[in-house]
Design an enzyme around this catalytic site. Structure first.
Site, PDB file in Angstrom:
ATOM      1  CD  GLN A   9      -2.894  -0.493   2.514  1.00  0.00           C
ATOM      2  OE1 GLN A   9      -3.829   0.235   2.194  1.00  0.00           O
ATOM      3  NE2 GLN A   9      -2.689  -0.897   3.750  1.00  0.00           N
ATOM      4  CG  LEU A  10       4.210   3.672   2.765  1.00  0.00           C
ATOM      5  CD1 LEU A  10       3.600   5.065   2.566  1.00  0.00           C
ATOM      6  CD2 LEU A  10       4.797   3.546   4.174  1.00  0.00           C
ATOM      7  CG  ASP A  62      -1.529   2.144  16.102  1.00  0.00           C
ATOM      8  OD1 ASP A  62      -1.126   1.553  15.075  1.00  0.00           O
ATOM      9  OD2 ASP A  62      -2.653   1.905  16.600  1.00  0.00           O
ATOM     10  CB  ALA A 105       5.740  -4.611   7.295  1.00  0.00           C
ATOM     11  CE  LYS A 157       5.888  -2.373  11.942  1.00  0.00           C
ATOM     12  NZ  LYS A 157       6.584  -2.208  10.644  1.00  0.00           N
ATOM     13  CG  ASP A 164      13.169 -12.873   1.834  1.00  0.00           C
ATOM     14  OD1 ASP A 164      12.940 -12.030   2.727  1.00  0.00           O
ATOM     15  OD2 ASP A 164      13.041 -14.098   1.989  1.00  0.00           O
ATOM     16  CB  ILE A 165      13.992  -7.161   3.531  1.00  0.00           C
ATOM     17  CG1 ILE A 165      12.754  -7.557   4.335  1.00  0.00           C
ATOM     18  CG2 ILE A 165      13.660  -6.202   2.402  1.00  0.00           C
ATOM     19  CD1 ILE A 165      12.162  -6.394   5.147  1.00  0.00           C
ATOM     20  CE1 TYR A 204       3.168  -5.185  12.026  1.00  0.00           C
ATOM     21  CE2 TYR A 204       1.950  -3.787  13.550  1.00  0.00           C
ATOM     22  CZ  TYR A 204       2.514  -3.992  12.311  1.00  0.00           C
ATOM     23  OH  TYR A 204       2.432  -3.010  11.348  1.00  0.00           O
TER      24      TYR A 204
HETATM   25  N1  LIG Z   1      -1.444  -1.145   7.042  1.00  0.00           N
HETATM   26  C1  LIG Z   1      -1.557  -0.488   8.189  1.00  0.00           C
HETATM   27  O1  LIG Z   1      -2.658  -0.184   8.656  1.00  0.00           O
HETATM   28  C2  LIG Z   1      -0.321  -0.089   8.956  1.00  0.00           C
HETATM   29  C3  LIG Z   1      -0.473   0.470  10.233  1.00  0.00           C
HETATM   30  C4  LIG Z   1       0.668   0.838  10.936  1.00  0.00           C
HETATM   31  C5  LIG Z   1       1.922   0.662  10.396  1.00  0.00           C
HETATM   32  N2  LIG Z   1       2.037   0.093   9.165  1.00  0.00           N
HETATM   33  C6  LIG Z   1       3.367  -0.119   8.631  1.00  0.00           C
HETATM   34  O2  LIG Z   1       3.486   0.623   7.422  1.00  0.00           O
HETATM   35  C7  LIG Z   1       4.372  -0.055   6.538  1.00  0.00           C
HETATM   36  C8  LIG Z   1       3.684  -0.248   5.194  1.00  0.00           C
HETATM   37  O3  LIG Z   1       2.496  -1.016   5.414  1.00  0.00           O
HETATM   38  P1  LIG Z   1       1.525  -1.404   4.227  1.00  0.00           P
HETATM   39  O4  LIG Z   1       0.142  -1.246   4.707  1.00  0.00           O
HETATM   40  O5  LIG Z   1       1.971  -0.737   2.987  1.00  0.00           O
HETATM   41  O6  LIG Z   1       1.830  -2.973   4.140  1.00  0.00           O
HETATM   42  P2  LIG Z   1       1.613  -3.934   2.886  1.00  0.00           P
HETATM   43  O7  LIG Z   1       0.599  -3.402   1.951  1.00  0.00           O
HETATM   44  O8  LIG Z   1       1.416  -5.321   3.455  1.00  0.00           O
HETATM   45  O9  LIG Z   1       3.033  -3.857   2.152  1.00  0.00           O
HETATM   46  C9  LIG Z   1       4.173  -4.525   2.640  1.00  0.00           C
HETATM   47  C10 LIG Z   1       4.867  -5.167   1.455  1.00  0.00           C
HETATM   48  O10 LIG Z   1       6.050  -5.836   1.936  1.00  0.00           O
HETATM   49  C11 LIG Z   1       6.097  -7.108   1.289  1.00  0.00           C
HETATM   50  N3  LIG Z   1       6.925  -8.044   2.041  1.00  0.00           N
HETATM   51  C12 LIG Z   1       6.556  -8.900   3.030  1.00  0.00           C
HETATM   52  N4  LIG Z   1       7.608  -9.641   3.412  1.00  0.00           N
HETATM   53  C13 LIG Z   1       8.666  -9.237   2.646  1.00  0.00           C
HETATM   54  C14 LIG Z   1      10.027  -9.646   2.574  1.00  0.00           C
HETATM   55  N5  LIG Z   1      10.508 -10.632   3.372  1.00  0.00           N
HETATM   56  N6  LIG Z   1      10.837  -9.042   1.687  1.00  0.00           N
HETATM   57  C15 LIG Z   1      10.368  -8.054   0.871  1.00  0.00           C
HETATM   58  N7  LIG Z   1       9.081  -7.629   0.899  1.00  0.00           N
HETATM   59  C16 LIG Z   1       8.243  -8.218   1.786  1.00  0.00           C
HETATM   60  C17 LIG Z   1       4.630  -7.522   1.257  1.00  0.00           C
HETATM   61  O11 LIG Z   1       4.416  -8.618   0.404  1.00  0.00           O
HETATM   62  P3  LIG Z   1       3.127  -9.586   0.734  1.00  0.00           P
HETATM   63  O12 LIG Z   1       1.912  -8.709   0.724  1.00  0.00           O
HETATM   64  O13 LIG Z   1       3.159 -10.563  -0.378  1.00  0.00           O
HETATM   65  O14 LIG Z   1       3.404 -10.170   2.084  1.00  0.00           O
HETATM   66  C18 LIG Z   1       3.981  -6.241   0.789  1.00  0.00           C
HETATM   67  O15 LIG Z   1       4.034  -6.109  -0.617  1.00  0.00           O
HETATM   68  C19 LIG Z   1       4.764  -1.341   7.259  1.00  0.00           C
HETATM   69  O16 LIG Z   1       5.964  -1.159   7.961  1.00  0.00           O
HETATM   70  C20 LIG Z   1       3.639  -1.547   8.252  1.00  0.00           C
HETATM   71  O17 LIG Z   1       4.037  -2.314   9.375  1.00  0.00           O
HETATM   72  C21 LIG Z   1       0.948  -0.270   8.421  1.00  0.00           C
END
Ligand SMILES: NC(=O)c1ccc[n+]([C@@H]2O[C@H](COP(=O)([O-])OP(=O)(O)OC[C@H]3O[C@@H](n4cnc5c(N)ncnc54)[C@H](OP(=O)(O)O)[C@@H]3O)[C@@H](O)[C@H]2O)c1
Length: 286
Positions: free
Chosen positions: A11-12, A101, A59, A128, A35-36, A124
């Site tokens: 998403q981000l 959060d 993440a 963080k 893969d990080i 989780y």
């Molecule tokens: N979404 C929320 O509401 C929220 C709230 C607070 C903080 N955050 C933080 O904001 C950041 C962005 O979140 P987001 O919502 O954009 O998450 P997201 O849509 O799940 O994007 C994360 C991306 O990382 C990929 N990924 C997972 N494991 C990986 C690995 N080992 N190596 C490389 N890429 C990998 C995921 O692939 P897959 O989808 O295939 O696993 C996904 O494409 C994250 O740090 C998250 O913890 C998000």
């Protein structure tokens, strides 16, 4: 400027790729193709690109799954970030880490600023916090952004899309009242990160849209925006759901450091919500 963005299909991450490219930056985006958690792969891939900035938007956001399989969660959410911090160190460039959060327990009774003490209640959240500490210790020049309740056009899942899909498929919903936060549009969040992470003002920032609501209130607003205000929503409590991961009950993030540093304020979440729902209901549900 050359920027490495990990989690570039999320998403981000996707919004960051779009935004930095539109601004003329040279972007190398990676997702599961790098893969990080693989130290050798990360160290062999990132420093040779000679980045000016490394952004970790990757993440494992499955907070419930993390409770029964903590190794998997820590591997991505801690070790993966450790590898990127080491790669940024080797590249002599700053690192962006995105946190949550969930670092707070949600019992303060008011919004959390960057000056509040963390007290994570979940795997989780602990991952963080550990990554924030590691980032601050190892990546001398760093930006840490804590955000929450992210929704946007990209990625596999978000609350807004789930509410609309469930309303269409089931005709009624049950949504929790005892989880309160600040919904945040991914594109607005990417805008904050892009602005701050090119400013040289390293540090910890809370980064959200404005406006506080419960999940229940947010669901009602989503349905109204989607033209389905008549769909019944029953208020329930988290204890009714019996989820493995404890959610912070009240954890709105106050963007205090952005304010102190004089960065522009955020929009109310109703604006990105209206834009996103319009886009979703315009044939982009799948
Ligand atoms: N979404 C929320 O509401 C929220 C709230 C607070 C903080 N955050 C933080 O904001 C950041 C962005 O979140 P987001 O919502 O954009 O998450 P997201 O849509 O799940 O994007 C994360 C991306 O990382 C990929 N990924 C997972 N494991 C990986 C690995 N080992 N190596 C490389 N890429 C990998 C995921 O692939 P897959 O989808 O295939 O696993 C996904 O494409 C994250 O740090 C998250 O913890 C998000």
């Amino acid at each position: 400027m050359h920027i490495v963005i990990c989690g570039a299909a999320g998403q981000l991450g996707s919004e960051l790729v779009d935004l930095f490219k539109a601004g003329g930056a040279d972007v190398s985006g990676f997702d599961l193709d790098m893969d990080i958690t693989d130290y050798d792969l990360v160290m062999g891939s990132v420093p040779p690109l000679k980045p000016d900035l490394v952004i970790n938007a990757a993440a494992d956001v499955d907070a419930d799954g993390a409770e029964s399989d903590p190794d998997s969660s820590y591997r991505v959410n801690f070790t993966g970030n450790q590898n990127l911090a080491l790669a940024a160190l080797e590249s002599v460039c700053p690192l962006v880490f995105v946190s949550s959060d969930y670092v707070f327990d949600g019992t303060k009774g008011e919004a959390y600023s960057e000056f509040d003490m963390v007290n994570p209640q979940s795997v989780y959240g602990r991952a963080k916090v550990a990554s924030e500490v590691y980032t601050a210790a190892v990546a001398r020049r760093h930006y840490i952004f804590r955000t929450q309740w992210v929704f946007g056009r990209y990625g596999r899942r978000n609350f807004v899309k789930s509410i609309i899909r469930n309303a269409r498929e089931k005709g009624s919903l049950k949504v929790v009242t005892d989880e309160v936060g600040k919904p945040t549009g991914a594109r607005d969040l990417a805008g904050i990160i892009a602005r701050v992470s090119t400013s040289g003002r390293y540090g910890l920032y809370h980064a959200t849209n404005e406006g506080v609501c419960s999940r229940f209130e947010f669901a009602k607003e989503i349905l109204a925006a989607a033209g389905m205000p008549e769909v019944p929503v029953d208020p329930i409590m988290h204890c009714d759901l019996d989820l493995p991961c404890p959610r912070p009950p009240y954890s709105p993030l106050d963007n205090m450091n952005l304010r102190l540093q004089g960065f522009p304020g955020s929009r109310h979440y109703s604006e990105p919500l209206a834009e996103y729902v319009r886009w979703l209901t315009d044939g982009n549900m799948d």
